[in-house]
Design an enzyme around this catalytic site. Structure first.
Site, PDB file in Angstrom:
ATOM      1  N   HIS A 185      34.468  40.047  36.066  1.00  0.00           N
ATOM      2  CA  HIS A 185      35.239  40.288  37.289  1.00  0.00           C
ATOM      3  C   HIS A 185      36.717  40.440  36.986  1.00  0.00           C
ATOM      4  O   HIS A 185      37.228  39.966  35.981  1.00  0.00           O
ATOM      5  CB  HIS A 185      35.014  39.167  38.314  1.00  0.00           C
ATOM      6  CG  HIS A 185      35.812  37.930  38.038  1.00  0.00           C
ATOM      7  ND1 HIS A 185      37.111  37.766  38.493  1.00  0.00           N
ATOM      8  CD2 HIS A 185      35.510  36.805  37.357  1.00  0.00           C
ATOM      9  CE1 HIS A 185      37.560  36.575  38.095  1.00  0.00           C
ATOM     10  NE2 HIS A 185      36.601  35.975  37.403  1.00  0.00           N
ATOM     11  N   CYS A 186      37.382  41.151  37.890  1.00  0.00           N
ATOM     12  CA  CYS A 186      38.838  41.177  37.928  1.00  0.00           C
ATOM     13  C   CYS A 186      39.192  40.849  39.376  1.00  0.00           C
ATOM     14  O   CYS A 186      38.396  40.202  40.060  1.00  0.00           O
ATOM     15  CB  CYS A 186      39.400  42.515  37.430  1.00  0.00           C
ATOM     16  SG  CYS A 186      38.733  43.984  38.220  1.00  0.00           S
ATOM     17  N   THR A 187      40.319  41.252  39.855  1.00  0.00           N
ATOM     18  CA  THR A 187      40.683  40.899  41.226  1.00  0.00           C
ATOM     19  C   THR A 187      39.813  41.634  42.244  1.00  0.00           C
ATOM     20  O   THR A 187      39.250  41.032  43.147  1.00  0.00           O
ATOM     21  CB  THR A 187      42.171  41.186  41.475  1.00  0.00           C
ATOM     22  OG1 THR A 187      42.929  40.480  40.493  1.00  0.00           O
ATOM     23  CG2 THR A 187      42.599  40.726  42.849  1.00  0.00           C
TER      24      THR A 187
ATOM     25  N   LEU B 210      37.144  38.991  42.453  1.00  0.00           N
ATOM     26  CA  LEU B 210      37.412  37.561  42.331  1.00  0.00           C
ATOM     27  C   LEU B 210      36.628  36.717  43.336  1.00  0.00           C
ATOM     28  O   LEU B 210      36.075  35.679  42.979  1.00  0.00           O
ATOM     29  CB  LEU B 210      38.919  37.310  42.482  1.00  0.00           C
ATOM     30  CG  LEU B 210      39.397  35.870  42.408  1.00  0.00           C
ATOM     31  CD1 LEU B 210      39.037  35.254  41.062  1.00  0.00           C
ATOM     32  CD2 LEU B 210      40.895  35.807  42.649  1.00  0.00           C
TER      33      LEU B 210
END
Length: 174
Positions: free
Chosen positions: A86-88, A15
């Site tokens: 993206h993810c976290t 993120l």
């Protein structure tokens, strides 16, 4: 805040990097796939960057596979610039989506896609549920699997299924 380049037009991150204006502009990112589970975020360059939300939590029962085709199609159609998925943390959801894209549009097996992403980002670790969904997707696309899941002391991990032909020589079509 690391950004991993998977192919010449495809990046993977967590993120923090996705929210950094210099990361987005310096890489000519025109599509951001937001698999963080957070739907309302303010990205840099809102006029020039398209955002595709993937509202899935990083849980083994979460239906990430419902987004495999949609995300892969959007990545493939993004001809005006590059894509950042993206993810976290950039460890589970986003690498899973990228592996699905590589299978669907680059013709990679799951084994090849995993090896490529792992080479560029050594700390990926999709959860067991996402692995099961990727295995089912590979079976749908190619009729067989190149990996299987095995229980280890470190948890459930992928293991290579032996095949007659060598599948290690894989290059992404550029």
């Amino acid at each position: 805040m690391s950004v991993s380049q998977i192919t010449p037009k495809l990046y993977l991150s967590g993120l923090d990097a996705a929210l950094n204006p210099s990361v987005v502009s310096s890489r000519n990112i025109t599509l951001i796939v937001n698999a963080s589970g957070l739907e309302s975020m303010s990205y840099p360059h809102p006029d020039t960057v398209q955002v595709l939300p993937v509202p899935v939590q990083d849980k083994p029962h979460a239906a990430l596979s419902h987004y495999f085709d949609l995300v892969a199609q959007q990545i493939d159609r993004n001809q005006s610039g590059k894509t950042l998925v993206h993810c976290t943390a950039g460890r589970s959801r986003s690498p899973s989506l990228i592996m699905a894209y590589l299978m669907r549009y680059e013709g990679a097996t799951l084994r090849q896609a995993h090896e490529l992403v792992l080479q560029q980002r050594p700390y990926i670790r999709p959860n067991a549920g996402f692995w099961r969904q990727l295995l089912a997707y590979e079976r749908t696309l190619f009729g067989s699997n190149t990996l299987r899941m095995v229980s280890t002391s470190a948890g459930v991990l992928p293991e290579v299924v032996e095949h007659d032909k060598d599948t290690t020589a894989y290059c992404v079509n550029i």
